[in-house]
Design a protein around this motif. Sequence first.
Motif, PDB file in Angstrom:
ATOM      1  N   LEU A 227     -13.892 -57.762  19.178  1.00  0.00           N
ATOM      2  CA  LEU A 227     -12.583 -57.669  18.581  1.00  0.00           C
ATOM      3  C   LEU A 227     -12.227 -57.117  17.383  1.00  0.00           C
ATOM      4  O   LEU A 227     -11.434 -56.145  16.973  1.00  0.00           O
ATOM      5  N   ALA A 228     -13.142 -57.656  16.346  1.00  0.00           N
ATOM      6  CA  ALA A 228     -13.163 -57.188  15.114  1.00  0.00           C
ATOM      7  C   ALA A 228     -13.727 -55.684  14.732  1.00  0.00           C
ATOM      8  O   ALA A 228     -13.317 -54.881  14.148  1.00  0.00           O
ATOM      9  N   LEU A 229     -14.626 -55.353  15.754  1.00  0.00           N
ATOM     10  CA  LEU A 229     -15.145 -53.820  15.843  1.00  0.00           C
ATOM     11  C   LEU A 229     -14.019 -52.739  16.211  1.00  0.00           C
ATOM     12  O   LEU A 229     -13.915 -51.820  15.626  1.00  0.00           O
ATOM     13  N   MET A 230     -13.325 -53.520  17.320  1.00  0.00           N
ATOM     14  CA  MET A 230     -12.190 -52.697  17.747  1.00  0.00           C
ATOM     15  C   MET A 230     -11.176 -52.350  16.663  1.00  0.00           C
ATOM     16  O   MET A 230     -10.734 -51.300  16.607  1.00  0.00           O
ATOM     17  N   MET A 231     -11.013 -53.408  16.003  1.00  0.00           N
ATOM     18  CA  MET A 231      -9.685 -53.426  15.033  1.00  0.00           C
ATOM     19  C   MET A 231     -10.400 -52.650  13.764  1.00  0.00           C
ATOM     20  O   MET A 231      -9.635 -51.700  13.448  1.00  0.00           O
ATOM     21  N   MET A 232     -11.816 -52.557  13.291  1.00  0.00           N
ATOM     22  CA  MET A 232     -12.212 -51.991  12.544  1.00  0.00           C
ATOM     23  C   MET A 232     -12.231 -50.425  12.839  1.00  0.00           C
ATOM     24  O   MET A 232     -11.921 -49.569  12.114  1.00  0.00           O
ATOM     25  N   SER A 233     -12.492 -50.158  14.246  1.00  0.00           N
ATOM     26  CA  SER A 233     -12.542 -48.885  14.567  1.00  0.00           C
ATOM     27  C   SER A 233     -11.059 -48.176  14.772  1.00  0.00           C
ATOM     28  O   SER A 233     -10.855 -47.125  14.108  1.00  0.00           O
ATOM     29  N   GLU A 234      -9.937 -48.978  14.934  1.00  0.00           N
ATOM     30  CA  GLU A 234      -8.381 -48.466  14.980  1.00  0.00           C
ATOM     31  C   GLU A 234      -8.007 -48.264  13.756  1.00  0.00           C
ATOM     32  O   GLU A 234      -7.690 -47.185  13.156  1.00  0.00           O
ATOM     33  N   HIS A 235      -8.484 -49.276  12.548  1.00  0.00           N
ATOM     34  CA  HIS A 235      -8.279 -48.958  11.145  1.00  0.00           C
ATOM     35  C   HIS A 235      -8.737 -47.613  10.692  1.00  0.00           C
ATOM     36  O   HIS A 235      -8.164 -46.741  10.124  1.00  0.00           O
ATOM     37  N   SER A 236      -9.962 -47.313  10.933  1.00  0.00           N
ATOM     38  CA  SER A 236     -10.614 -46.060  10.524  1.00  0.00           C
ATOM     39  C   SER A 236     -10.132 -44.855  11.129  1.00  0.00           C
ATOM     40  O   SER A 236      -9.901 -43.756  10.633  1.00  0.00           O
ATOM     41  N   VAL A 237      -9.767 -45.140  12.320  1.00  0.00           N
ATOM     42  CA  VAL A 237      -9.142 -43.772  13.041  1.00  0.00           C
ATOM     43  C   VAL A 237      -7.727 -43.356  12.533  1.00  0.00           C
ATOM     44  O   VAL A 237      -7.558 -42.221  12.223  1.00  0.00           O
ATOM     45  N   ALA A 238      -6.821 -44.448  12.248  1.00  0.00           N
ATOM     46  CA  ALA A 238      -5.684 -44.487  11.488  1.00  0.00           C
ATOM     47  C   ALA A 238      -5.705 -43.607  10.202  1.00  0.00           C
ATOM     48  O   ALA A 238      -4.938 -42.740   9.685  1.00  0.00           O
ATOM     49  N   GLN A 239      -6.798 -44.332   9.197  1.00  0.00           N
ATOM     50  CA  GLN A 239      -6.965 -43.652   8.032  1.00  0.00           C
ATOM     51  C   GLN A 239      -7.321 -42.206   8.033  1.00  0.00           C
ATOM     52  O   GLN A 239      -7.241 -41.466   7.489  1.00  0.00           O
ATOM     53  N   SER A 240      -8.181 -41.743   8.990  1.00  0.00           N
ATOM     54  CA  SER A 240      -8.817 -40.716   9.411  1.00  0.00           C
ATOM     55  C   SER A 240      -7.894 -39.548   9.666  1.00  0.00           C
ATOM     56  O   SER A 240      -8.281 -38.268   9.719  1.00  0.00           O
ATOM     57  N   GLN A 241      -6.633 -39.796   9.927  1.00  0.00           N
ATOM     58  CA  GLN A 241      -5.773 -38.857  10.453  1.00  0.00           C
ATOM     59  C   GLN A 241      -5.401 -37.991   9.365  1.00  0.00           C
ATOM     60  O   GLN A 241      -4.974 -36.944   9.347  1.00  0.00           O
ATOM     61  N   LEU A 242      -5.573 -38.243   8.031  1.00  0.00           N
ATOM     62  CA  LEU A 242      -5.223 -37.599   6.837  1.00  0.00           C
ATOM     63  C   LEU A 242      -6.445 -36.943   6.051  1.00  0.00           C
ATOM     64  O   LEU A 242      -7.502 -37.381   6.173  1.00  0.00           O
ATOM     65  N   SER A 243      -6.339 -35.815   5.786  1.00  0.00           N
ATOM     66  CA  SER A 243      -7.203 -35.201   4.879  1.00  0.00           C
ATOM     67  C   SER A 243      -7.344 -35.638   3.635  1.00  0.00           C
ATOM     68  O   SER A 243      -6.325 -36.416   3.187  1.00  0.00           O
ATOM     69  N   GLN A 244      -8.333 -35.215   2.700  1.00  0.00           N
ATOM     70  CA  GLN A 244      -8.500 -35.649   1.398  1.00  0.00           C
ATOM     71  C   GLN A 244      -7.277 -35.343   0.477  1.00  0.00           C
ATOM     72  O   GLN A 244      -6.947 -35.953  -0.479  1.00  0.00           O
ATOM     73  N   THR A 245      -6.966 -33.916   1.043  1.00  0.00           N
ATOM     74  CA  THR A 245      -5.900 -33.509   0.007  1.00  0.00           C
ATOM     75  C   THR A 245      -4.621 -34.076   0.297  1.00  0.00           C
ATOM     76  O   THR A 245      -3.801 -34.634  -0.533  1.00  0.00           O
ATOM     77  N   GLU A 246      -4.184 -34.617   1.743  1.00  0.00           N
ATOM     78  CA  GLU A 246      -3.227 -35.545   1.989  1.00  0.00           C
ATOM     79  C   GLU A 246      -3.215 -37.024   1.096  1.00  0.00           C
ATOM     80  O   GLU A 246      -2.221 -37.360   0.895  1.00  0.00           O
ATOM     81  N   VAL A 247      -4.515 -37.636   1.231  1.00  0.00           N
ATOM     82  CA  VAL A 247      -4.503 -38.674   0.537  1.00  0.00           C
ATOM     83  C   VAL A 247      -4.410 -38.734  -0.738  1.00  0.00           C
ATOM     84  O   VAL A 247      -3.768 -39.549  -1.532  1.00  0.00           O
ATOM     85  N   TYR A 248      -4.709 -37.521  -1.454  1.00  0.00           N
ATOM     86  CA  TYR A 248      -4.474 -37.137  -2.705  1.00  0.00           C
ATOM     87  C   TYR A 248      -2.999 -37.024  -3.075  1.00  0.00           C
ATOM     88  O   TYR A 248      -2.381 -37.821  -3.964  1.00  0.00           O
ATOM     89  N   GLN A 249      -2.385 -36.530  -2.286  1.00  0.00           N
ATOM     90  CA  GLN A 249      -0.756 -36.319  -2.204  1.00  0.00           C
ATOM     91  C   GLN A 249      -0.056 -37.850  -2.278  1.00  0.00           C
ATOM     92  O   GLN A 249       0.968 -38.073  -2.795  1.00  0.00           O
ATOM     93  N   ALA A 250      -0.555 -38.576  -1.238  1.00  0.00           N
ATOM     94  CA  ALA A 250       0.186 -39.756  -1.056  1.00  0.00           C
ATOM     95  C   ALA A 250      -0.158 -40.652  -2.103  1.00  0.00           C
ATOM     96  O   ALA A 250       0.647 -41.582  -2.565  1.00  0.00           O
ATOM     97  N   GLN A 251      -1.427 -40.830  -2.846  1.00  0.00           N
ATOM     98  CA  GLN A 251      -1.769 -41.334  -4.018  1.00  0.00           C
ATOM     99  C   GLN A 251      -1.018 -41.076  -5.403  1.00  0.00           C
ATOM    100  O   GLN A 251      -0.454 -41.740  -5.932  1.00  0.00           O
ATOM    101  N   SER A 252      -0.667 -39.699  -5.312  1.00  0.00           N
ATOM    102  CA  SER A 252       0.210 -39.194  -6.256  1.00  0.00           C
ATOM    103  C   SER A 252       1.799 -39.725  -6.244  1.00  0.00           C
ATOM    104  O   SER A 252       1.998 -40.292  -7.306  1.00  0.00           O
TER     105      SER A 252
END
Length: 220
Positions: free
Chosen positions: A24-49
Amino acid sequence: MRVATARAERAMESHRAGVGALCLALMMMSEHSVAQSQLSQTEVYQAQSRLFESNFLTRIPDGRIGQRTLDALRAWQRQTKRPQTGELTKKEFDQLMRFDPGKHAWEAISGSIDGTWIAVWGHSSGVDAAKKALAGCQKKSSRPDDCSYVSNSVDRSGPGWSAAVFCEQRGLFRRKGQMFLHNGLSRKAAIDQAFAAASTAKFRSSQCTLVKALDGNGRQ
């Protein structure tokens, strides 16, 4: 024999429960990683800005998702009454980009342990103000890697102040300096918190000097 069998069954059940929890923990970590990986580094920078310009993030954007970014995202979600997932998904990114932080007048102070400091103000971008102050400190200081910064703004919710306090301890064979940078909703609050941080670090008030206190419009 029955006792041994019962013990074996309990051990097997415990093992299955442990394996299930791990999966269950691995599934949750995987889902979290997939959710975060939807964005490019440029988009992450824009969100942080956007989080920085809205006074939720306190560190210059770098395009990498870390705990500070996720904490800032939760703070934004809380203020905008969204579910506090702390996940920077594509959906949250789109909503964040639609968020209007309002007009700001930004200031920033950067200082190093050798007593060097740089202050800028009147910037419409908090990221630009912080980068300019930090670059100025790094160029001027003999200890550029020790330059840190603080920034705040005057916006629709009221004024924001920053203060820098430099403390120095001198001994026969060594000298210790440290710059304390802090934000506050008023000049006094920013200064008091900077001196409080110095006190926590075991500096006496007689060893500390107020270097600078200002708001985004340059008031001191």
